[in-house]
Design an enzyme around this catalytic site. Structure first.
Site, PDB file in Angstrom:
ATOM      1  N   CYS A  87      64.229  38.788  29.826  1.00 32.78           N
ATOM      2  CA  CYS A  87      62.895  39.153  29.353  1.00 32.78           C
ATOM      3  C   CYS A  87      62.363  37.941  28.604  1.00 32.78           C
ATOM      4  O   CYS A  87      63.000  37.472  27.648  1.00 32.78           O
ATOM      5  CB  CYS A  87      63.006  40.353  28.406  1.00 32.78           C
ATOM      6  SG  CYS A  87      61.455  40.780  27.605  1.00 32.78           S
ATOM      7  N   CYS A 147      57.197  36.185  33.037  1.00 36.74           N
ATOM      8  CA  CYS A 147      57.520  37.559  32.653  1.00 36.74           C
ATOM      9  C   CYS A 147      58.378  38.068  33.805  1.00 36.74           C
ATOM     10  O   CYS A 147      58.009  37.879  34.976  1.00 36.74           O
ATOM     11  CB  CYS A 147      56.255  38.389  32.516  1.00 36.74           C
ATOM     12  SG  CYS A 147      56.589  40.164  32.426  1.00 36.74           S
TER      13      CYS A 147
END
Ligand code: DGL
Length: 268
Positions: A73, A184
């Site tokens: 992440c 992302c």
């Protein structure tokens, strides 16, 4: 030889874009993955908040006796990597430095675009890391938070997905780039929509590949790879309802065997 699992985390199903590369490149490794659906989206939270969430997940993953943690992440990497590296007694790696390195390894990288969450973009994580490696690169950063929900809610491939991508990436028509970092972990699942809009001359960089290479090198150096000849187990945990994670895994890890369970991990 170390048969302990690798721990992987994300706010949601985006981390599966790293898990799929792990499964391809290190198929004998066991993986325990936490999707923090209960606190999704990270991209709209404060850095301090995300750091605490990631630390709690790291501590939970330690109960599975992991040998390494991958923060799959970008938002959590930007908010927590040094903290987790300090607080956890195992090696911890993130996705941002590998992503930046992969972009700069492209032959034409004078103008690099980065799309990421609100939080990663606000933190300036990618421009900072890229400029440490090469101060001469022009970096154009764009927060594209609405694209996260499209992936998380399994809407990839719909007309809505293309519309959201077109809206979020319009800036790159005015300010063209040669390379676009998918900053992302949800975004690699929208690669087709992104290329539909920007054209195939823009090289998309998914930080997952370089991240997994980094993990493999670290494990190799410490003689900690799993040398089993059987496929490693894949255990998924969701901090909310399992449905989205199961649906995501069935789609993005098609054909792979996994189990999925609910786990409560506190937010503070
Ligand atoms: N997948 C995450 C990332 O790489 C975060 C998405 C979100 O929860 O906003 O940044």
């Amino acid at each position: 030889m170390d048969q302990r699992p690798i721990g992987v985390m994300d706010s949601g199903i985006g981390g599966l874009s790293v898990v799929r590369v792990l499964r391809d490149h290190l198929p004998h490794e066991a993986i325990v993955f936490v999707g923090d659906q209960g606190h999704f989206p990270y991209g709209l939270r404060t850095q301090a908040d995300v750091c605490q969430l990631a630390l709690n997940i790291g501590k939970y993953l330690l109960t599975h006796d992991i040998k390494m943690m991958i923060i799959a992440c970008n938002t959590a990497t930007a908010a927590s990597l040094p903290t987790l590296q300090k607080e956890l007694p195992i090696p911890v790696i993130g996705v941002i430095k590998p992503g930046a390195e992969a972009a700069l390894a492209e032959p034409h990288h004078e103008r690099v675009g980065v799309i990421a969450t609100e939080s990663t973009t606000k933190a300036g994580a990618y421009p900072k890391t890229i400029h440490e490696l090469d101060p001469n690169v022009t970096v154009i950063s764009k927060a594209a938070q609405p694209m996260v929900a499209v992936v998380q809610h399994n809407e990839v491939g719909t007309a809505k997905a293309q519309t959201v991508v077109d809206q979020e990436l319009a800036i790159f028509k005015e300010k063209p780039v040669q390379v676009l970092i998918l900053g992302c972990t949800h975004f690699p699942f929208l690669s087709r929509e992104i290329t539909n809009f920007l054209g195939s001359n823009v090289t998309l960089v998914d930080p997952a590949l370089e991240t997994v290479k980094t993990a493999a090198e670290m494990l190799q150096t410490t003689d900690s790879l799993n040398n089993n000849t059987t496929k490693g187990t894949l255990t998924l945990y969701s901090t909310a309802d399992n449905a989205e994670l199961v649906q995501g895994a069935e789609k993005w890890l098609a054909g792979d065997q996994f189990t999925c369970n609910h786990v409560d991990i506190p937010g503070d």
